[in-house]
Write a protein that holds these residues in place. Sequence first.
Motif, PDB file in Angstrom:
ATOM      1  N   LEU A  55       0.820  -1.206   0.000  1.00 11.61           N
ATOM      2  CA  LEU A  55       0.000   0.000   0.000  1.00 11.61           C
ATOM      3  C   LEU A  55       0.857   1.261   0.000  1.00 11.61           C
ATOM      4  CD1 LEU A  55      -2.987  -0.863   2.344  1.00 11.61           C
ATOM      5  CD2 LEU A  55      -2.842  -0.983  -0.126  1.00 11.61           C
ATOM      6  N   SER A  56       2.005   1.218   0.654  1.00  8.67           N
ATOM      7  CA  SER A  56       2.930   2.361   0.599  1.00  8.67           C
ATOM      8  C   SER A  56       3.386   2.597  -0.829  1.00  8.67           C
ATOM      9  CB  SER A  56       4.138   2.085   1.503  1.00  8.67           C
ATOM     10  OG  SER A  56       3.761   1.988   2.853  1.00  8.67           O
ATOM     11  N   GLY A 106      -3.297  10.657   1.112  1.00  3.44           N
ATOM     12  CA  GLY A 106      -2.491   9.440   1.118  1.00  3.44           C
ATOM     13  C   GLY A 106      -1.052   9.692   1.518  1.00  3.44           C
ATOM     14  N   ILE A 107      -0.507  10.824   1.091  1.00  2.01           N
ATOM     15  CA  ILE A 107       0.895  11.146   1.376  1.00  2.01           C
ATOM     16  C   ILE A 107       1.130  11.332   2.871  1.00  2.01           C
ATOM     17  CG2 ILE A 107       2.658  12.920   1.054  1.00  2.01           C
ATOM     18  CD1 ILE A 107       1.283  13.475  -1.717  1.00  2.01           C
ATOM     19  N   VAL A 108       0.229  12.008   3.550  1.00  2.00           N
ATOM     20  CA  VAL A 108       0.419  12.312   4.976  1.00  2.00           C
ATOM     21  C   VAL A 108       0.460  11.044   5.826  1.00  2.00           C
ATOM     22  CG1 VAL A 108      -0.676  13.396   6.978  1.00  2.00           C
ATOM     23  CG2 VAL A 108      -0.427  14.675   4.834  1.00  2.00           C
ATOM     24  N   PRO A 109      -0.486  10.107   5.701  1.00  2.00           N
ATOM     25  CA  PRO A 109      -0.361   8.862   6.480  1.00  2.00           C
ATOM     26  C   PRO A 109       0.900   8.074   6.136  1.00  2.00           C
ATOM     27  CG  PRO A 109      -2.578   9.091   5.609  1.00  2.00           C
ATOM     28  CD  PRO A 109      -1.759  10.164   4.962  1.00  2.00           C
ATOM     29  N   LEU A 110       1.276   8.069   4.856  1.00  2.00           N
ATOM     30  CA  LEU A 110       2.499   7.380   4.452  1.00  2.00           C
ATOM     31  C   LEU A 110       3.685   7.926   5.238  1.00  2.00           C
ATOM     32  CD1 LEU A 110       4.136   5.559   2.403  1.00  2.00           C
ATOM     33  CD2 LEU A 110       4.289   7.633   0.981  1.00  2.00           C
ATOM     34  N   ALA A 111       3.813   9.249   5.283  1.00  3.21           N
ATOM     35  CA  ALA A 111       4.934   9.870   5.990  1.00  3.21           C
ATOM     36  C   ALA A 111       4.810   9.689   7.500  1.00  3.21           C
ATOM     37  CB  ALA A 111       5.011  11.351   5.634  1.00  3.21           C
ATOM     38  N   HIS A 138     -11.141  -4.517  -1.113  1.00  6.52           N
ATOM     39  CA  HIS A 138     -11.661  -3.343  -1.826  1.00  6.52           C
ATOM     40  C   HIS A 138     -10.598  -2.750  -2.748  1.00  6.52           C
ATOM     41  CE1 HIS A 138     -14.278  -0.016  -2.616  1.00  6.52           C
ATOM     42  NE2 HIS A 138     -13.395   0.863  -2.184  1.00  6.52           N
ATOM     43  N   ILE A 139      -9.408  -2.522  -2.265  1.00  7.26           N
ATOM     44  CA  ILE A 139      -8.380  -1.912  -3.115  1.00  7.26           C
ATOM     45  C   ILE A 139      -7.937  -2.872  -4.215  1.00  7.26           C
ATOM     46  CG2 ILE A 139      -6.374  -2.550  -1.685  1.00  7.26           C
ATOM     47  CD1 ILE A 139      -6.929   0.844  -3.453  1.00  7.26           C
ATOM     48  N   ARG A 140      -7.949  -4.166  -3.941  1.00  7.51           N
ATOM     49  CA  ARG A 140      -7.595  -5.120  -4.995  1.00  7.51           C
ATOM     50  C   ARG A 140      -8.639  -5.116  -6.106  1.00  7.51           C
ATOM     51  NH1 ARG A 140      -5.637  -8.386  -0.559  1.00  7.51           N
ATOM     52  NH2 ARG A 140      -7.547  -9.637  -0.537  1.00  7.51           N
ATOM     53  N   TRP A 141      -9.919  -4.952  -5.747  1.00  5.16           N
ATOM     54  CA  TRP A 141     -10.961  -4.871  -6.772  1.00  5.16           C
ATOM     55  C   TRP A 141     -10.683  -3.688  -7.694  1.00  5.16           C
ATOM     56  CZ3 TRP A 141     -14.793  -1.478  -8.424  1.00  5.16           C
ATOM     57  CH2 TRP A 141     -15.811  -2.031  -9.221  1.00  5.16           C
ATOM     58  N   TRP A 142     -10.309  -2.572  -7.120  1.00  6.71           N
ATOM     59  CA  TRP A 142     -10.042  -1.391  -7.928  1.00  6.71           C
ATOM     60  C   TRP A 142      -8.780  -1.536  -8.760  1.00  6.71           C
ATOM     61  CZ3 TRP A 142     -13.336   2.039  -9.326  1.00  6.71           C
ATOM     62  CH2 TRP A 142     -14.434   2.327  -8.525  1.00  6.71           C
ATOM     63  N   LEU A 164      -1.894   3.691   6.902  1.00  9.26           N
ATOM     64  CA  LEU A 164      -0.436   3.689   6.740  1.00  9.26           C
ATOM     65  C   LEU A 164       0.237   4.482   7.855  1.00  9.26           C
ATOM     66  CD1 LEU A 164       0.054   4.065   2.885  1.00  9.26           C
ATOM     67  CD2 LEU A 164       0.487   2.046   4.286  1.00  9.26           C
ATOM     68  N   ALA A 165      -0.517   5.321   8.551  1.00 10.01           N
ATOM     69  CA  ALA A 165       0.039   6.047   9.689  1.00 10.01           C
ATOM     70  C   ALA A 165       0.331   5.134  10.872  1.00 10.01           C
ATOM     71  CB  ALA A 165      -0.919   7.159  10.119  1.00 10.01           C
ATOM     72  N   LEU A 166      -0.228   3.932  10.847  1.00 13.08           N
ATOM     73  CA  LEU A 166      -0.039   2.984  11.949  1.00 13.08           C
ATOM     74  C   LEU A 166       1.250   2.189  11.761  1.00 13.08           C
ATOM     75  CD1 LEU A 166      -3.683   1.580  12.061  1.00 13.08           C
ATOM     76  CD2 LEU A 166      -2.693   3.343  13.550  1.00 13.08           C
TER      77      LEU A 166
END
Length: 616
Positions: A22-23, A69-74, A296-300, A343-345
Amino acid sequence: MIYDPTKANPLSGNPLKTRDDLSKAVIDLFKPLLPYFSEGGARVRLSATGAIFDRAAADLEGFARPLWGIVPLAAGGGHFPHWNLYRRGLANGTNPAHPEYWGDLADRNQRLVELAAVGFALALVPEHIWEPLSDGEKRTVAAYLLAARELEFIDNNWKFFRVLIDLGLERVGVAFDHGKTVAYLDELEAFDLGDGWYRDGPVRRVDHYIPFAMHFYGLIYTVLARGDEARKNRFRNRAEIFAGDIRHWFGPDGAALAFGRSQTYRFAAGGFWGALAFAGVAALPWAEIKGYYMRHIRWWSAMPIADRDGVLSIGYGYPNLLMSESYNSPGSPYWALKFFLPLALPQDHPFWTAEETSQPEFPAPIALKPAGMVAMHTPGNVVVLSSGQQHDKMRDANEKYSKFAYSTRYAFNIEADDRNFSAASFDGMLGLSDDGVHFRMRETMDEAQIAGDRLYSRWRPWNDVTIETWLLPANPWHIRIHRIATPRALSTIEGGFAIERADFNADRSEHEQGRAIWYGQTDVSAIVDLSLHLRTGHAMTPIPNTNLIHAKTLLPQLRGEIGPGSTLLVTAAIALPIHENWTMALENPPAPPDLGELERHFRAEGVSVPAFTLSM
């Protein structure tokens, strides 16, 4: 070169099984945007299409939405190499003296929406986007945000945007009066419908803005806000209850229910599951939550959702302006990146360490009372019967809110020509015409009730025509009963589910008096007349690009004429994947219900749909 749909999606080829996957997805989704950043970094213009707001606000949208998306990644320790670009853009966009200034703020203005992402970034990763700024730049950014929070936000989920701006200002030490924050939080809580559901403002609808906005922002608040423990507990408790219902808007393959407006935000629909993890709300076992999230993301990842250069398109399953809203700019789809909040976790969080489990089995229909819906799990699909939703101020609102049935596998069609009755789809809907050219269908309702797992509505396509509709689950079928009172003759068309159409006329159909069936390459769709006087079956080929998932579809219909007076139409509809035992299902349609018994049932047990019960 032949167009390759797998290349029209930055997620293609990514297994999307792990946190690292996901990252990588966040970076892969962001990279195609780099060529479109302005020299000063403040504006991102992705195409020439427009929205109801000005270009500067649209360019801000293109700049801000990837931050979700960028903020949780960081925040979770991931590497994002373009923070300098974002800092430069933030400083320039808020500076009235700079050519790339985002423009002056105003009440109910789109800029207020996008600044929520900036507030989120300041609150979660100030070390990347705030602290390296000069003192002068900080003053400029703070002044812009302070001015924004003083304005009026639309009376719906927008009220959370002031809250998010304020969370950012508070984190970086900018002083302000918290009174307006508290006022908006109180007003947001007044939208509570009970059983974990909200309205999205003073409206008769509950759509994906409930999971990916009302709950999503509320759960962020529980993590980032200081104090206010009683409110935070209420937000967490509502989300915990809501999870048990909203899982019935997700199919076993990960597809979300296509229902309501703003479908171009795509996998934002799965953001609720990530927000539960972010807030530590184990509403279901972590393995189950993670399953809904990752499927869900795999479907997309298998859908052609981007343009040739990898930029997300306006559309749903493919680029499609026809289904868009007036407020969808080229940057709008990037709200999909709200999906990546967990991703923040850290890697060792139980959400990430859990092994995915598949969707539980639900053999009985599930009543979603606050929404006026009944969910029915069928093979490879969830069918949701609906009465009690409406939106009378949006293009294609009939199709997005008022159909009788919606599906995770068979997305709805929209009508492309309201002056061509014979070419209309009416999937999941009854269409009527009094001149054979123009047509009406259910849009707004006079009454909406739910009684157990059955639904009722009374609606008027014209002021002098009244229709009562009952919807009943009969898994894998569903039944629709329409009692029509009209002073004049009307033509009617009623549609089943739209399925994908193959090239070279490879699909086959059957249509006769009382039924129509399409046998596609992957699915079978049928509609059967259970009325006393049978309508004519019609194997319809809808106008291309009208379905949300498939550019070309097939649709079975029933067509007939009714005279003045009272007429009763009874319909059964079904769609199944081709590998299922569809033969047995087609040979055993449900029997028509006893209308008298049904009316007695509603008199005894029927209650108004909570989402519909509102003084207008």
